[in-house]
Structures are given as C-alpha cells and as structure tokens.
Design a protein around this motif. Structure first.
Motif, PDB file in Angstrom:
ATOM      1  N   VAL A 160       0.866  -1.183   0.000  1.00 50.02           N
ATOM      2  CA  VAL A 160       0.000   0.000   0.000  1.00 50.02           C
ATOM      3  C   VAL A 160       0.897   1.225   0.000  1.00 50.02           C
ATOM      4  O   VAL A 160       1.859   1.300   0.766  1.00 50.02           O
ATOM      5  CB  VAL A 160      -0.940   0.006   1.227  1.00 50.02           C
ATOM      6  CG1 VAL A 160      -1.823   1.240   1.223  1.00 50.02           C
ATOM      7  CG2 VAL A 160      -1.786  -1.262   1.258  1.00 50.02           C
ATOM      8  N   ARG A 161       0.547   2.193  -0.854  1.00 51.30           N
ATOM      9  CA  ARG A 161       1.318   3.421  -1.004  1.00 51.30           C
ATOM     10  C   ARG A 161       0.394   4.636  -0.956  1.00 51.30           C
ATOM     11  O   ARG A 161      -0.789   4.523  -1.271  1.00 51.30           O
ATOM     12  CB  ARG A 161       2.023   3.432  -2.357  1.00 51.30           C
ATOM     13  CG  ARG A 161       3.063   2.381  -2.546  1.00 51.30           C
ATOM     14  CD  ARG A 161       3.633   2.411  -3.981  1.00 51.30           C
ATOM     15  NE  ARG A 161       4.640   1.392  -4.148  1.00 51.30           N
ATOM     16  CZ  ARG A 161       4.391   0.125  -4.438  1.00 51.30           C
ATOM     17  NH1 ARG A 161       3.154  -0.271  -4.605  1.00 51.30           N
ATOM     18  NH2 ARG A 161       5.378  -0.745  -4.549  1.00 51.30           N
ATOM     19  N   PRO A 162       0.957   5.792  -0.613  1.00 52.13           N
ATOM     20  CA  PRO A 162       0.166   7.026  -0.741  1.00 52.13           C
ATOM     21  C   PRO A 162      -0.369   7.158  -2.171  1.00 52.13           C
ATOM     22  O   PRO A 162       0.299   6.757  -3.129  1.00 52.13           O
ATOM     23  CB  PRO A 162       1.173   8.138  -0.417  1.00 52.13           C
ATOM     24  CG  PRO A 162       2.179   7.465   0.474  1.00 52.13           C
ATOM     25  CD  PRO A 162       2.291   6.051  -0.066  1.00 52.13           C
ATOM     26  N   ASP A 163      -1.567   7.685  -2.284  1.00 54.94           N
ATOM     27  CA  ASP A 163      -2.295   7.903  -3.540  1.00 54.94           C
ATOM     28  C   ASP A 163      -2.951   6.643  -4.085  1.00 54.94           C
ATOM     29  O   ASP A 163      -3.641   6.709  -5.106  1.00 54.94           O
ATOM     30  CB  ASP A 163      -1.418   8.556  -4.624  1.00 54.94           C
ATOM     31  CG  ASP A 163      -0.965   9.949  -4.206  1.00 54.94           C
ATOM     32  OD1 ASP A 163      -1.764  10.670  -3.579  1.00 54.94           O
ATOM     33  OD2 ASP A 163       0.202  10.303  -4.487  1.00 54.94           O
ATOM     34  N   ASP A 164      -2.771   5.475  -3.441  1.00 54.06           N
ATOM     35  CA  ASP A 164      -3.530   4.294  -3.851  1.00 54.06           C
ATOM     36  C   ASP A 164      -5.012   4.564  -3.627  1.00 54.06           C
ATOM     37  O   ASP A 164      -5.400   5.297  -2.707  1.00 54.06           O
ATOM     38  CB  ASP A 164      -3.137   3.056  -3.030  1.00 54.06           C
ATOM     39  CG  ASP A 164      -1.881   2.368  -3.540  1.00 54.06           C
ATOM     40  OD1 ASP A 164      -1.371   2.747  -4.612  1.00 54.06           O
ATOM     41  OD2 ASP A 164      -1.409   1.440  -2.850  1.00 54.06           O
ATOM     42  N   SER A 165      -5.836   3.951  -4.445  1.00 54.96           N
ATOM     43  CA  SER A 165      -7.282   4.107  -4.280  1.00 54.96           C
ATOM     44  C   SER A 165      -7.782   3.217  -3.155  1.00 54.96           C
ATOM     45  O   SER A 165      -7.153   2.211  -2.807  1.00 54.96           O
ATOM     46  CB  SER A 165      -8.010   3.760  -5.581  1.00 54.96           C
ATOM     47  OG  SER A 165      -7.837   2.392  -5.869  1.00 54.96           O
ATOM     48  N   ILE A 166      -8.920   3.611  -2.578  1.00 51.46           N
ATOM     49  CA  ILE A 166      -9.607   2.817  -1.549  1.00 51.46           C
ATOM     50  C   ILE A 166     -11.048   2.641  -2.011  1.00 51.46           C
ATOM     51  O   ILE A 166     -11.753   3.620  -2.258  1.00 51.46           O
ATOM     52  CB  ILE A 166      -9.609   3.505  -0.175  1.00 51.46           C
ATOM     53  CG1 ILE A 166      -8.195   3.796   0.303  1.00 51.46           C
ATOM     54  CG2 ILE A 166     -10.366   2.655   0.846  1.00 51.46           C
ATOM     55  CD1 ILE A 166      -8.138   4.652   1.567  1.00 51.46           C
ATOM     56  N   ARG A 167     -11.453   1.394  -2.124  1.00 52.00           N
ATOM     57  CA  ARG A 167     -12.836   1.090  -2.482  1.00 52.00           C
ATOM     58  C   ARG A 167     -13.478   0.370  -1.306  1.00 52.00           C
ATOM     59  O   ARG A 167     -12.917  -0.580  -0.764  1.00 52.00           O
ATOM     60  CB  ARG A 167     -12.886   0.209  -3.736  1.00 52.00           C
ATOM     61  CG  ARG A 167     -14.316  -0.103  -4.194  1.00 52.00           C
ATOM     62  CD  ARG A 167     -14.319  -0.888  -5.493  1.00 52.00           C
ATOM     63  NE  ARG A 167     -13.617  -2.158  -5.421  1.00 52.00           N
ATOM     64  CZ  ARG A 167     -14.151  -3.304  -4.976  1.00 52.00           C
ATOM     65  NH1 ARG A 167     -15.389  -3.338  -4.521  1.00 52.00           N
ATOM     66  NH2 ARG A 167     -13.432  -4.415  -4.968  1.00 52.00           N
ATOM     67  N   VAL A 168     -14.659   0.829  -0.913  1.00 52.90           N
ATOM     68  CA  VAL A 168     -15.378   0.251   0.221  1.00 52.90           C
ATOM     69  C   VAL A 168     -16.398  -0.761  -0.294  1.00 52.90           C
ATOM     70  O   VAL A 168     -17.178  -0.466  -1.201  1.00 52.90           O
ATOM     71  CB  VAL A 168     -16.103   1.343   1.043  1.00 52.90           C
ATOM     72  CG1 VAL A 168     -16.919   0.723   2.172  1.00 52.90           C
ATOM     73  CG2 VAL A 168     -15.106   2.360   1.582  1.00 52.90           C
ATOM     74  N   GLU A 169     -16.388  -1.945   0.316  1.00 56.00           N
ATOM     75  CA  GLU A 169     -17.380  -2.983   0.023  1.00 56.00           C
ATOM     76  C   GLU A 169     -18.145  -3.255   1.310  1.00 56.00           C
ATOM     77  O   GLU A 169     -17.591  -3.821   2.253  1.00 56.00           O
ATOM     78  CB  GLU A 169     -16.679  -4.254  -0.461  1.00 56.00           C
ATOM     79  CG  GLU A 169     -17.617  -5.383  -0.786  1.00 56.00           C
ATOM     80  CD  GLU A 169     -16.867  -6.657  -1.179  1.00 56.00           C
ATOM     81  OE1 GLU A 169     -17.499  -7.734  -1.102  1.00 56.00           O
ATOM     82  OE2 GLU A 169     -15.672  -6.604  -1.535  1.00 56.00           O
ATOM     83  N   PRO A 170     -19.414  -2.842   1.371  1.00 51.42           N
ATOM     84  CA  PRO A 170     -20.172  -3.074   2.606  1.00 51.42           C
ATOM     85  C   PRO A 170     -20.437  -4.557   2.823  1.00 51.42           C
ATOM     86  O   PRO A 170     -20.529  -5.328   1.872  1.00 51.42           O
ATOM     87  CB  PRO A 170     -21.482  -2.316   2.394  1.00 51.42           C
ATOM     88  CG  PRO A 170     -21.494  -1.857   0.988  1.00 51.42           C
ATOM     89  CD  PRO A 170     -20.183  -2.160   0.353  1.00 51.42           C
ATOM     90  N   PRO A 171     -20.569  -4.954   4.091  1.00 52.51           N
ATOM     91  CA  PRO A 171     -20.909  -6.353   4.380  1.00 52.51           C
ATOM     92  C   PRO A 171     -22.389  -6.603   4.077  1.00 52.51           C
ATOM     93  O   PRO A 171     -23.157  -5.667   3.865  1.00 52.51           O
ATOM     94  CB  PRO A 171     -20.631  -6.466   5.885  1.00 52.51           C
ATOM     95  CG  PRO A 171     -20.911  -5.087   6.403  1.00 52.51           C
ATOM     96  CD  PRO A 171     -20.466  -4.154   5.307  1.00 52.51           C
ATOM     97  N   PRO A 172     -22.794  -7.864   4.087  1.00 54.24           N
ATOM     98  CA  PRO A 172     -24.217  -8.164   3.882  1.00 54.24           C
ATOM     99  C   PRO A 172     -25.072  -7.524   4.983  1.00 54.24           C
ATOM    100  O   PRO A 172     -24.618  -7.324   6.097  1.00 54.24           O
ATOM    101  CB  PRO A 172     -24.289  -9.693   3.965  1.00 54.24           C
ATOM    102  CG  PRO A 172     -22.879 -10.181   3.817  1.00 54.24           C
ATOM    103  CD  PRO A 172     -21.988  -9.071   4.268  1.00 54.24           C
ATOM    104  N   LEU A 173     -26.313  -7.238   4.640  1.00 54.46           N
ATOM    105  CA  LEU A 173     -27.267  -6.709   5.626  1.00 54.46           C
ATOM    106  C   LEU A 173     -27.668  -7.810   6.586  1.00 54.46           C
ATOM    107  O   LEU A 173     -27.643  -8.982   6.214  1.00 54.46           O
ATOM    108  CB  LEU A 173     -28.485  -6.145   4.901  1.00 54.46           C
ATOM    109  CG  LEU A 173     -28.226  -4.896   4.064  1.00 54.46           C
ATOM    110  CD1 LEU A 173     -29.453  -4.565   3.229  1.00 54.46           C
ATOM    111  CD2 LEU A 173     -27.846  -3.724   4.943  1.00 54.46           C
ATOM    112  N   PRO A 174     -28.064  -7.537   7.792  1.00 54.49           N
ATOM    113  CA  PRO A 174     -28.122  -6.213   8.405  1.00 54.49           C
ATOM    114  C   PRO A 174     -26.730  -5.766   8.870  1.00 54.49           C
ATOM    115  O   PRO A 174     -25.912  -6.580   9.298  1.00 54.49           O
ATOM    116  CB  PRO A 174     -29.047  -6.418   9.609  1.00 54.49           C
ATOM    117  CG  PRO A 174     -28.837  -7.847   9.995  1.00 54.49           C
ATOM    118  CD  PRO A 174     -28.556  -8.586   8.701  1.00 54.49           C
ATOM    119  N   HIS A 175     -26.470  -4.474   8.759  1.00 59.98           N
ATOM    120  CA  HIS A 175     -25.178  -3.920   9.168  1.00 59.98           C
ATOM    121  C   HIS A 175     -25.139  -3.721  10.675  1.00 59.98           C
ATOM    122  O   HIS A 175     -26.137  -3.352  11.290  1.00 59.98           O
ATOM    123  CB  HIS A 175     -24.933  -2.579   8.484  1.00 59.98           C
ATOM    124  CG  HIS A 175     -24.706  -2.724   7.022  1.00 59.98           C
ATOM    125  ND1 HIS A 175     -24.750  -1.662   6.169  1.00 59.98           N
ATOM    126  CD2 HIS A 175     -24.430  -3.799   6.231  1.00 59.98           C
ATOM    127  CE1 HIS A 175     -24.514  -2.058   4.937  1.00 59.98           C
ATOM    128  NE2 HIS A 175     -24.323  -3.357   4.956  1.00 59.98           N
TER     129      HIS A 175
END
Length: 181
Positions: A160-175
């Motif tokens: 992991v380096r500065p300027d790398d992208s971050i993508r969020v994947e939510p967990p299954p419901l219910p949260h």
C-alpha cells in the motif's frame, strides 16, 4: 468516487507516533510487516498484560485525514502517523462504516474493519487537551463519540502506497455499527 490513501506509517518499536513511509506491506492475518502491532494475537502494549491470547482485531489502524483539518480549526497541529495510525485516508467516511466492511486498497490489499479505535490518555501527552477533541459525549444521545479512526484486520496482503485508491465494500445486511475494539 473512491477514497485515497493519503499516507502510510509503521514503527518497529512501541511509540505513540509512527514514521511515514513510501509504502507498507500488509500481511494476511498479521498486519503491517515490521510494525510492532502486527501479529495473530493482541499486540496492544497495555492489553497484552491481561488478554495476551485473544485474536488481534487491531492489526491495522486507519485514520481519516479530514480529522486533522477539523483539529487544526481548534488549534491542534496533527499530521499523518502522529496519532499512531498505519494508514491515513482521504475521502472515506471511516467512522460511518459498519463492522465487517471491506476496504480494497490499491491493486490487491484488502482489510476488514473490526471496530473503532479507543483513544487513550497518551493523546494528551502528545498534545495537551487533544483527547477531549477525539473522544466526547454526544449531548443529545448520551453516547460516546470516538473520532480517532478505525481498526482492521488484513484479509488479503499487498503493498500500500500514498495515492492508492480505496474502495469500500459493505458487508451483507443487516449492518452492525462499529464498537470499540
């Protein structure tokens, strides 16, 4: 729009702050290679004394860079790594994530969010009065507000380096909302 890694930090020894690095390597099931908090079981200096065999749910500490902007408005100069985080983010609502959210960093690394960082009194040793800005009680709900980032475990390793992208994947419901770990 995906978030970004603003900075990465690690320290081989116990110290409140962690020096910034050009990159860090995440190791699945362990944490940040070469960081004092990496390991399968608890590595938090205080908690190791009474819970040494529990799983390490605090392998990686993430903090949102936007907190530094908020603190600067209140007279506190804080920058990446100074509060002990491994990954400083930009553009990700870390505190609004549910437990179990997956963070895809760069091309291959993946973290699972385990909970909120519980700030300790050492924050006041770093900057007098800072603890009151990152840990407070909501006057309306009576609930504690923890602003000092989130903790995660490494599900898939990678650099992991500065300027790398971050993508969020939510967990299954219910949260489930984040709790202190």
């Amino acid at each position: 729009m995906p978030g970004q890694v603003a900075a990465v930090s690690r320290n081989e020894v116990y110290s409140f702050s962690k020096p910034n690095r050009d990159s860090i390597t995440l190791l699945a099931g362990l944490g940040v290679e070469g960081d004092v908090h990496a390991g399968e079981t608890i590595r938090h200096q205080f908690r190791m004394t009474y819970e040494p065999d529990l799983p390490n749910l605090r392998q990686v500490h993430l903090m949102h860079e936007e907190l530094f902007d908020e603190l600067a408005l209140k007279g506190f100069k804080v920058s990446a790594g100074q509060l002990g985080e491994n990954i400083t983010t930009r553009g990700v609502d870390l505190l609004g994530l549910p437990t179990g959210a997956l963070l895809h960093l760069g091309e291959q690394a993946m973290l699972e969010v385990t909970g909120l960082r519980n700030p300790c009194s050492k924050i006041n040793d770093f900057r007098k009065g800072l603890l009151g800005e990152v840990f407070a009680m909501n006057p309306l709900s009576g609930e504690f507000i923890f602003k000092c980032g989130v903790m995660a475990v490494v599900r898939r390793g990678g650099t992991v380096r500065p300027d790398d992208s971050i993508r969020v994947e939510p967990p299954p419901l219910p949260h489930r909302p984040l709790e202190r770990v």
